[in-house]
Design a protein around this motif. Structure first.
Motif, PDB file in Angstrom:
ATOM      1  N   ALA A 107       0.817  -1.222   0.000  1.00 48.31           N
ATOM      2  CA  ALA A 107       0.000   0.000   0.000  1.00 48.31           C
ATOM      3  C   ALA A 107       0.845   1.264   0.000  1.00 48.31           C
ATOM      4  O   ALA A 107       0.316   2.361  -0.153  1.00 48.31           O
ATOM      5  CB  ALA A 107      -0.917   0.003   1.215  1.00 48.31           C
ATOM      6  N   GLN A 108       2.170   1.093   0.163  1.00 50.58           N
ATOM      7  CA  GLN A 108       3.049   2.263   0.221  1.00 50.58           C
ATOM      8  C   GLN A 108       3.264   2.828  -1.178  1.00 50.58           C
ATOM      9  O   GLN A 108       3.314   2.100  -2.162  1.00 50.58           O
ATOM     10  CB  GLN A 108       4.386   1.882   0.877  1.00 50.58           C
ATOM     11  N   ARG A 109       3.346   4.164  -1.242  1.00 46.69           N
ATOM     12  CA  ARG A 109       3.568   4.884  -2.504  1.00 46.69           C
ATOM     13  C   ARG A 109       2.473   4.591  -3.535  1.00 46.69           C
ATOM     14  O   ARG A 109       2.753   4.401  -4.717  1.00 46.69           O
ATOM     15  CB  ARG A 109       4.966   4.579  -3.072  1.00 46.69           C
ATOM     16  N   THR A 110       1.229   4.549  -3.067  1.00 41.87           N
ATOM     17  CA  THR A 110       0.103   4.280  -3.967  1.00 41.87           C
ATOM     18  C   THR A 110      -0.926   5.409  -3.960  1.00 41.87           C
ATOM     19  O   THR A 110      -1.934   5.308  -4.651  1.00 41.87           O
ATOM     20  CB  THR A 110      -0.634   2.992  -3.540  1.00 41.87           C
ATOM     21  N   GLY A 111      -0.702   6.443  -3.193  1.00 47.48           N
ATOM     22  CA  GLY A 111      -1.690   7.506  -3.059  1.00 47.48           C
ATOM     23  C   GLY A 111      -2.585   7.314  -1.845  1.00 47.48           C
ATOM     24  O   GLY A 111      -3.354   8.199  -1.470  1.00 47.48           O
ATOM     25  N   ILE A 112      -2.461   6.137  -1.220  1.00 47.02           N
ATOM     26  CA  ILE A 112      -3.310   5.828  -0.063  1.00 47.02           C
ATOM     27  C   ILE A 112      -2.948   6.700   1.137  1.00 47.02           C
ATOM     28  O   ILE A 112      -3.821   7.199   1.840  1.00 47.02           O
ATOM     29  CB  ILE A 112      -3.235   4.319   0.257  1.00 47.02           C
ATOM     30  N   ASN A 113      -1.646   6.915   1.372  1.00 49.70           N
ATOM     31  CA  ASN A 113      -1.246   7.752   2.501  1.00 49.70           C
ATOM     32  C   ASN A 113      -1.737   9.187   2.317  1.00 49.70           C
ATOM     33  O   ASN A 113      -2.237   9.810   3.256  1.00 49.70           O
ATOM     34  CB  ASN A 113       0.277   7.746   2.679  1.00 49.70           C
ATOM     35  N   THR A 114      -1.611   9.698   1.093  1.00 44.08           N
ATOM     36  CA  THR A 114      -2.050  11.077   0.830  1.00 44.08           C
ATOM     37  C   THR A 114      -3.527  11.232   1.147  1.00 44.08           C
ATOM     38  O   THR A 114      -3.936  12.186   1.822  1.00 44.08           O
ATOM     39  CB  THR A 114      -1.774  11.460  -0.637  1.00 44.08           C
ATOM     40  N   LEU A 119      -8.033  13.069   4.597  1.00 39.43           N
ATOM     41  CA  LEU A 119      -9.290  12.858   5.323  1.00 39.43           C
ATOM     42  C   LEU A 119      -9.159  13.279   6.786  1.00 39.43           C
ATOM     43  O   LEU A 119     -10.063  13.906   7.354  1.00 39.43           O
ATOM     44  CB  LEU A 119      -9.701  11.381   5.245  1.00 39.43           C
ATOM     45  N   MET A 120      -8.018  12.957   7.398  1.00 44.06           N
ATOM     46  CA  MET A 120      -7.812  13.303   8.807  1.00 44.06           C
ATOM     47  C   MET A 120      -7.610  14.805   8.997  1.00 44.06           C
ATOM     48  O   MET A 120      -8.149  15.406   9.925  1.00 44.06           O
ATOM     49  CB  MET A 120      -6.630  12.515   9.370  1.00 44.06           C
ATOM     50  N   ILE A 148       5.831  13.542   5.124  1.00 46.95           N
ATOM     51  CA  ILE A 148       5.193  14.640   5.879  1.00 46.95           C
ATOM     52  C   ILE A 148       5.396  15.970   5.152  1.00 46.95           C
ATOM     53  O   ILE A 148       4.465  16.773   5.024  1.00 46.95           O
ATOM     54  CB  ILE A 148       5.738  14.698   7.321  1.00 46.95           C
ATOM     55  N   LEU A 149       6.600  16.196   4.644  1.00 46.01           N
ATOM     56  CA  LEU A 149       6.869  17.427   3.894  1.00 46.01           C
ATOM     57  C   LEU A 149       6.023  17.492   2.628  1.00 46.01           C
ATOM     58  O   LEU A 149       5.520  18.556   2.260  1.00 46.01           O
ATOM     59  CB  LEU A 149       8.359  17.522   3.550  1.00 46.01           C
ATOM     60  N   ARG A 150       5.846  16.347   1.957  1.00 43.37           N
ATOM     61  CA  ARG A 150       5.034  16.313   0.725  1.00 43.37           C
ATOM     62  C   ARG A 150       3.580  16.670   1.004  1.00 43.37           C
ATOM     63  O   ARG A 150       2.875  17.160   0.114  1.00 43.37           O
ATOM     64  CB  ARG A 150       5.107  14.929   0.057  1.00 43.37           C
ATOM     65  N   LEU A 151       3.118  16.432   2.228  1.00 48.72           N
ATOM     66  CA  LEU A 151       1.741  16.802   2.580  1.00 48.72           C
ATOM     67  C   LEU A 151       1.562  18.317   2.634  1.00 48.72           C
ATOM     68  O   LEU A 151       0.442  18.810   2.513  1.00 48.72           O
ATOM     69  CB  LEU A 151       1.377  16.219   3.952  1.00 48.72           C
ATOM     70  N   GLY A 152       2.650  19.036   2.859  1.00 43.71           N
ATOM     71  CA  GLY A 152       2.567  20.484   2.988  1.00 43.71           C
ATOM     72  C   GLY A 152       2.852  20.976   4.391  1.00 43.71           C
ATOM     73  O   GLY A 152       2.692  22.170   4.685  1.00 43.71           O
ATOM     74  N   ALA A 153       3.270  20.067   5.283  1.00 41.72           N
ATOM     75  CA  ALA A 153       3.627  20.481   6.645  1.00 41.72           C
ATOM     76  C   ALA A 153       4.990  21.176   6.640  1.00 41.72           C
ATOM     77  O   ALA A 153       5.808  20.948   5.743  1.00 41.72           O
ATOM     78  CB  ALA A 153       3.664  19.263   7.564  1.00 41.72           C
ATOM     79  N   SER A 189      -3.608  21.841  -2.610  1.00 41.44           N
ATOM     80  CA  SER A 189      -2.470  21.065  -3.106  1.00 41.44           C
ATOM     81  C   SER A 189      -2.742  19.560  -3.034  1.00 41.44           C
ATOM     82  O   SER A 189      -2.483  18.819  -3.987  1.00 41.44           O
ATOM     83  CB  SER A 189      -1.224  21.411  -2.291  1.00 41.44           C
ATOM     84  N   LEU A 190      -3.282  19.098  -1.897  1.00 40.57           N
ATOM     85  CA  LEU A 190      -3.571  17.675  -1.727  1.00 40.57           C
ATOM     86  C   LEU A 190      -4.656  17.222  -2.693  1.00 40.57           C
ATOM     87  O   LEU A 190      -4.565  16.129  -3.280  1.00 40.57           O
ATOM     88  CB  LEU A 190      -3.988  17.384  -0.280  1.00 40.57           C
ATOM     89  N   GLU A 191      -5.677  18.042  -2.885  1.00 44.26           N
ATOM     90  CA  GLU A 191      -6.756  17.672  -3.812  1.00 44.26           C
ATOM     91  C   GLU A 191      -6.234  17.594  -5.248  1.00 44.26           C
ATOM     92  O   GLU A 191      -6.655  16.734  -6.020  1.00 44.26           O
ATOM     93  CB  GLU A 191      -7.918  18.665  -3.694  1.00 44.26           C
ATOM     94  N   TYR A 192      -5.302  18.468  -5.592  1.00 42.79           N
ATOM     95  CA  TYR A 192      -4.690  18.422  -6.920  1.00 42.79           C
ATOM     96  C   TYR A 192      -3.905  17.119  -7.092  1.00 42.79           C
ATOM     97  O   TYR A 192      -4.040  16.429  -8.099  1.00 42.79           O
ATOM     98  CB  TYR A 192      -3.760  19.630  -7.113  1.00 42.79           C
ATOM     99  N   LYS A 193      -3.091  16.762  -6.076  1.00 42.00           N
ATOM    100  CA  LYS A 193      -2.303  15.521  -6.130  1.00 42.00           C
ATOM    101  C   LYS A 193      -3.213  14.304  -6.224  1.00 42.00           C
ATOM    102  O   LYS A 193      -2.963  13.367  -6.987  1.00 42.00           O
ATOM    103  CB  LYS A 193      -1.415  15.384  -4.884  1.00 42.00           C
ATOM    104  N   MET A 194      -4.282  14.289  -5.425  1.00 45.83           N
ATOM    105  CA  MET A 194      -5.195  13.140  -5.433  1.00 45.83           C
ATOM    106  C   MET A 194      -5.948  13.061  -6.748  1.00 45.83           C
ATOM    107  O   MET A 194      -6.183  11.980  -7.274  1.00 45.83           O
ATOM    108  CB  MET A 194      -6.173  13.235  -4.250  1.00 45.83           C
ATOM    109  N   GLY A 195      -6.298  14.197  -7.323  1.00 45.01           N
ATOM    110  CA  GLY A 195      -6.978  14.209  -8.617  1.00 45.01           C
ATOM    111  C   GLY A 195      -6.117  13.581  -9.686  1.00 45.01           C
ATOM    112  O   GLY A 195      -6.600  12.782 -10.499  1.00 45.01           O
TER     113      GLY A 195
END
Length: 200
Positions: A107-114, A119-120, A148-153, A189-195
């Motif tokens: 499940a790693q590097r599949t978009g699942i973590n993002t 959601l959280m 964590i940095l990729r999330l925007g933190a 940013s996250l919505e763009y990545k998930m899209g």
């Protein structure tokens, strides 16, 4: 339990985050066995030997209002692929940490973590009205730091000699956060990545 943070189910396109329960024990160990994640010395993932205490601690913290643990379910396969939680809950100051996260290797590097973090974060900022959400990780856990940095933190700092692990090693803890004033931009940013990931 503090009424500010109650058990909730969060659902996206790829995953469902459901309250952690003892009945998930076998599925959690099966997920962690994909890659033998408990062998990573700088993180804490349940093994067949530690799963009972792992669940006891998580559920005890939930009862005390200190945490809200989830099992992560892959919607495509309807199987548990990991776990995450809100922890270090500070209801008075409207702060939480997102942590204790791990995923089966597949499940790693599949978009699942993002999506899970999205959601959280969305729940924390838009339902709980948090003023800040924290992330903490081991100094040597570079994959986690990068994620964590990729999330925007943004990195707040490093707590040196923050903890002593079971082997007697000193742990330096890297602290990151996202502020409520930053959430709108981080969300975009996250919505763009998930899209992009949904489109393949």
């Amino acid at each position: 339990m503090d009424s500010w943070l109650r058990p909730v189910q969060l659902e996206g396109e790829l995953v469902k985050l459901v309250p952690l329960q003892k009945s998930q024990k076998v599925d959690l160990v099966f997920a962690a066995s994909d890659g033998k994640l408990w062998e990573l010395w700088y993180t804490s993932v349940p093994s067949p030997k530690t799963i009972d205490s792992y669940l006891d601690i998580a559920l005890s913290d939930q009862e005390k209002g200190k945490a809200l643990p989830f099992a992560i379910i892959n919607k495509k396969t309807n199987t548990i692929i990991g776990s995450t939680r809100f922890l270090n809950v500070d209801a008075k100051n409207k702060r939480v940490e997102i942590g204790a996260t791990w995923y089966a290797k597949k499940a790693q590097r599949t978009g699942i973590n993002t999506e899970s973090k999205y959601l959280m974060l969305k729940y924390a900022f838009e339902n709980l009205n948090c003023i800040a959400v924290e992330f903490r990780t081991h100094f040597h856990n570079h994959p986690s730091r990068n994620a964590i940095l990729r999330l925007g933190a943004k990195q707040d700092g490093i707590l040196r000699n923050h903890r002593v692990d079971e082997f007697g090693n000193f742990r330096d803890t890297v602290v990151f956060s996202i502020l409520n004033s930053e959430w709108k931009t981080v969300k975009t940013s996250l919505e763009y990545k998930m899209g992009k990931s949904y489109l393949g």
